[in-house]
Design an enzyme around this catalytic site. Sequence first.
Site, PDB file in Angstrom:
ATOM      1  N   CYS A  70      39.214  21.934   8.147  1.00 11.76           N
ATOM      2  CA  CYS A  70      38.846  23.217   7.539  1.00 11.76           C
ATOM      3  C   CYS A  70      38.341  24.267   8.533  1.00 11.76           C
ATOM      4  CB  CYS A  70      37.792  22.992   6.457  1.00 11.76           C
ATOM      5  SG  CYS A  70      37.478  24.526   5.540  1.00 11.76           S
ATOM      6  N   CYS A 107      42.364  32.432  -8.735  1.00  9.72           N
ATOM      7  CA  CYS A 107      41.526  31.312  -8.302  1.00  9.72           C
ATOM      8  C   CYS A 107      40.531  31.780  -7.241  1.00  9.72           C
ATOM      9  CB  CYS A 107      42.429  30.219  -7.738  1.00  9.72           C
ATOM     10  SG  CYS A 107      41.497  28.787  -7.190  1.00  9.72           S
ATOM     11  N   CYS A 138      40.378  30.140 -12.361  1.00 18.21           N
ATOM     12  CA  CYS A 138      40.161  28.879 -11.644  1.00 18.21           C
ATOM     13  C   CYS A 138      39.106  29.163 -10.582  1.00 18.21           C
ATOM     14  CB  CYS A 138      41.469  28.428 -10.996  1.00 18.21           C
ATOM     15  SG  CYS A 138      41.306  26.941  -9.990  1.00 18.21           S
ATOM     16  N   CYS A 198      41.919  20.734 -11.571  1.00 20.96           N
ATOM     17  CA  CYS A 198      42.944  20.990 -10.566  1.00 20.96           C
ATOM     18  C   CYS A 198      42.516  20.130  -9.388  1.00 20.96           C
ATOM     19  CB  CYS A 198      42.952  22.478 -10.212  1.00 20.96           C
ATOM     20  SG  CYS A 198      44.046  22.860  -8.828  1.00 20.96           S
ATOM     21  N   ARG A 270      51.471  21.586  -7.611  1.00 22.63           N
ATOM     22  CA  ARG A 270      51.444  22.853  -6.895  1.00 22.63           C
ATOM     23  C   ARG A 270      51.825  22.675  -5.417  1.00 22.63           C
ATOM     24  NH1 ARG A 270      48.644  27.489  -8.108  1.00 22.63           N
ATOM     25  NH2 ARG A 270      47.447  26.346  -9.656  1.00 22.63           N
TER      26      ARG A 270
HETATM   27  N1  SAM Z   1      34.242  24.315  -0.340  1.00 20.84           N
HETATM   28  C1  SAM Z   1      34.846  23.843  -1.509  1.00 20.84           C
HETATM   29  C2  SAM Z   1      35.265  22.418  -1.404  1.00 20.84           C
HETATM   30  O1  SAM Z   1      35.621  21.978  -0.322  1.00 20.84           O
HETATM   31  O2  SAM Z   1      35.275  21.708  -2.421  1.00 20.84           O
HETATM   32  C3  SAM Z   1      35.998  24.672  -2.002  1.00 20.84           C
HETATM   33  C4  SAM Z   1      36.933  25.322  -0.995  1.00 20.84           C
HETATM   34  S1  SAM Z   1      37.889  24.224   0.020  1.00 20.84           S
HETATM   35  C5  SAM Z   1      38.499  25.283   1.264  1.00 20.84           C
HETATM   36  C6  SAM Z   1      39.261  23.837  -1.022  1.00 20.84           C
HETATM   37  C7  SAM Z   1      40.349  22.934  -0.490  1.00 20.84           C
HETATM   38  O3  SAM Z   1      41.163  23.634   0.440  1.00 20.84           O
HETATM   39  C8  SAM Z   1      39.957  21.697   0.275  1.00 20.84           C
HETATM   40  O4  SAM Z   1      39.546  20.647  -0.549  1.00 20.84           O
HETATM   41  C9  SAM Z   1      41.261  21.336   0.978  1.00 20.84           C
HETATM   42  O5  SAM Z   1      42.032  20.476   0.174  1.00 20.84           O
HETATM   43  C10 SAM Z   1      41.958  22.682   1.113  1.00 20.84           C
HETATM   44  N2  SAM Z   1      42.067  23.067   2.533  1.00 20.84           N
HETATM   45  C11 SAM Z   1      41.099  23.559   3.317  1.00 20.84           C
HETATM   46  N3  SAM Z   1      41.542  23.769   4.580  1.00 20.84           N
HETATM   47  C12 SAM Z   1      42.839  23.401   4.587  1.00 20.84           C
HETATM   48  C13 SAM Z   1      43.841  23.367   5.599  1.00 20.84           C
HETATM   49  N4  SAM Z   1      43.584  23.737   6.850  1.00 20.84           N
HETATM   50  N5  SAM Z   1      45.080  22.934   5.272  1.00 20.84           N
HETATM   51  C14 SAM Z   1      45.333  22.555   4.002  1.00 20.84           C
HETATM   52  N6  SAM Z   1      44.429  22.547   3.008  1.00 20.84           N
HETATM   53  C15 SAM Z   1      43.194  22.959   3.297  1.00 20.84           C
HETATM   54  C1  DTB Z   2      43.952  23.887  -2.771  1.00 26.85           C
HETATM   55  O1  DTB Z   2      44.225  22.712  -3.008  1.00 26.85           O
HETATM   56  N1  DTB Z   2      44.470  24.600  -1.786  1.00 26.85           N
HETATM   57  C2  DTB Z   2      43.880  25.921  -1.753  1.00 26.85           C
HETATM   58  C3  DTB Z   2      42.995  25.941  -3.023  1.00 26.85           C
HETATM   59  N2  DTB Z   2      43.078  24.597  -3.469  1.00 26.85           N
HETATM   60  C4  DTB Z   2      41.629  26.429  -2.964  1.00 26.85           C
HETATM   61  C5  DTB Z   2      43.189  26.210  -0.469  1.00 26.85           C
HETATM   62  C6  DTB Z   2      44.076  26.088   0.753  1.00 26.85           C
HETATM   63  C7  DTB Z   2      43.301  26.524   1.934  1.00 26.85           C
HETATM   64  C8  DTB Z   2      44.094  26.561   3.170  1.00 26.85           C
HETATM   65  C9  DTB Z   2      43.283  26.972   4.360  1.00 26.85           C
HETATM   66  C10 DTB Z   2      42.681  28.348   4.259  1.00 26.85           C
HETATM   67  O2  DTB Z   2      43.399  29.307   3.877  1.00 26.85           O
HETATM   68  O3  DTB Z   2      41.511  28.492   4.599  1.00 26.85           O
HETATM   69 FE1  SF4 Z   3      35.858  23.735   4.064  1.00 26.21          FE
HETATM   70 FE2  SF4 Z   3      35.140  23.220   1.516  1.00 26.21          FE
HETATM   71 FE3  SF4 Z   3      34.860  21.348   3.467  1.00 26.21          FE
HETATM   72 FE4  SF4 Z   3      33.302  23.519   3.419  1.00 26.21          FE
HETATM   73  S1  SF4 Z   3      33.364  21.896   1.877  1.00 26.21           S
HETATM   74  S2  SF4 Z   3      34.265  22.621   5.217  1.00 26.21           S
HETATM   75  S3  SF4 Z   3      34.751  25.079   2.709  1.00 26.21           S
HETATM   76  S4  SF4 Z   3      36.773  22.229   2.666  1.00 26.21           S
END
Ligand code: SAM
Ligand code: DTB
Ligand code: SF4
Length: 348
Positions: A70, A107, A138, A198, A270
């Site tokens: 992330c 979302c 969402c 989701c 999705r």
């Molecule tokens: N912080 C919250 C959490 O982690 O539950 C919500 C936002 S988080 C960015 C949502 C989702 O984005 C993560 O669970 C992950 O599956 C997806 N995600 C984050 N970074 C990603 C990446 N570099 N490539 C693909 N999916 C990513």
């Molecule tokens: C999910 O499964 N994919 C989306 C949404 N839920 C929130 C997020 C993808 C994040 C990809 C990395 C980014 O853009 O920061």
């Molecule tokens: Fe990224 Fe969510 Fe993990 Fe925080 S909790 S590092 S926002 S995927």
Amino acid sequence: MSVFASDSTQHPATAGWQREAILSLFALPFNVLMARAASVHQANFDATQVQVSTLLSIKTGGCPEDCAYCPQAARYDTGLSAHKLMSTEQVLERARAAKAAGATRFCMGAAWRSPKDREVAKVAEMIAGVKALGLETCATLGMLKDGQADALKAAGLDYYNHNLDTAPEFYGEVIHTRAFQDRLDTLEQVRAAGMKTCCGGIVGMGETRAQRAGLLQVLANMNPPPESVPINQLVQVPGTPLHGIEALDPFEFVRTVAVARIVMPRAMVRLSAGRESMSDEMQALCFLAGANSIFYGEKLLTTGNPDVERDRALFARLDLVPMPVPQEPGTAHLDLIAATGPGAACSA
Ligand code: SAM
Ligand code: DTB
Ligand code: SF4
């Protein structure tokens, strides 16, 4: 012998999906797997329709968690600038624009480990405003504590996104700051509040095929399975620990989509992160494999997504139309259907 007749790849009547059965699906000859997934898709959905959601990062970066994929984790130097929670009016402006561009679901994502009650109250205000525009709602805000899911539901939240991300046995190699069970607990709260879930994961993080099967196994055996299953292809962001790992074979990604469709026949599958780097042909294979939902708009949360023109052209080339919002008594949705199809090629 026909592979269709193989018992090991049929839906188990009582015991739930076993890992071996899911692995047998992955191991089917590619064309056979695709045919099987497409037939499951067509038996459960209009295969010309794709659900269209727009994402917005309402609170960006500075996250205390250590998710290795992330860009928003504060501990990795990814060059991202953090932003505090947006105002409700800023969010509604973006929701209006998303609606005008043809999205039917909006979302909202926040880089929180777990929101505070006062943050949930602010997001609830945003949700009510987005809902009033006639969009499905969402949110993905991290782990929820007692009462928070109820507050979000009361504000009009339709779906809560909370991913398992990967198989239980690979999870510890990707995230150390919260446990797999924490995620299941949040999903339980979401269900108990009466919201749709989701829930999906990321592929291409160095997991094995058995671990991809393991993620799908946990999802498919949920009771009920999630209504929406995002399959993200890892977006490799410089500065994150997973940057530079070997990319997954694209056909293995397509197989994962196909198996998700077969083991969760009624779910919206999705095609999520990673589309920007996929060719139109690759995306077409994913739709054939049963993907029927996308993120629409030039940005995901912090990384890129195909621009609207490219997606409109893709829909036109593949004779796809945006899926209308399901009828719910008392909700204003007809204007959206008129604006976005069916019959329109992702029109705006
Ligand atoms: N912080 C919250 C959490 O982690 O539950 C919500 C936002 S988080 C960015 C949502 C989702 O984005 C993560 O669970 C992950 O599956 C997806 N995600 C984050 N970074 C990603 C990446 N570099 N490539 C693909 N999916 C990513
Ligand atoms: C999910 O499964 N994919 C989306 C949404 N839920 C929130 C997020 C993808 C994040 C990809 C990395 C980014 O853009 O920061
Ligand atoms: Fe990224 Fe969510 Fe993990 Fe925080 S909790 S590092 S926002 S995927």
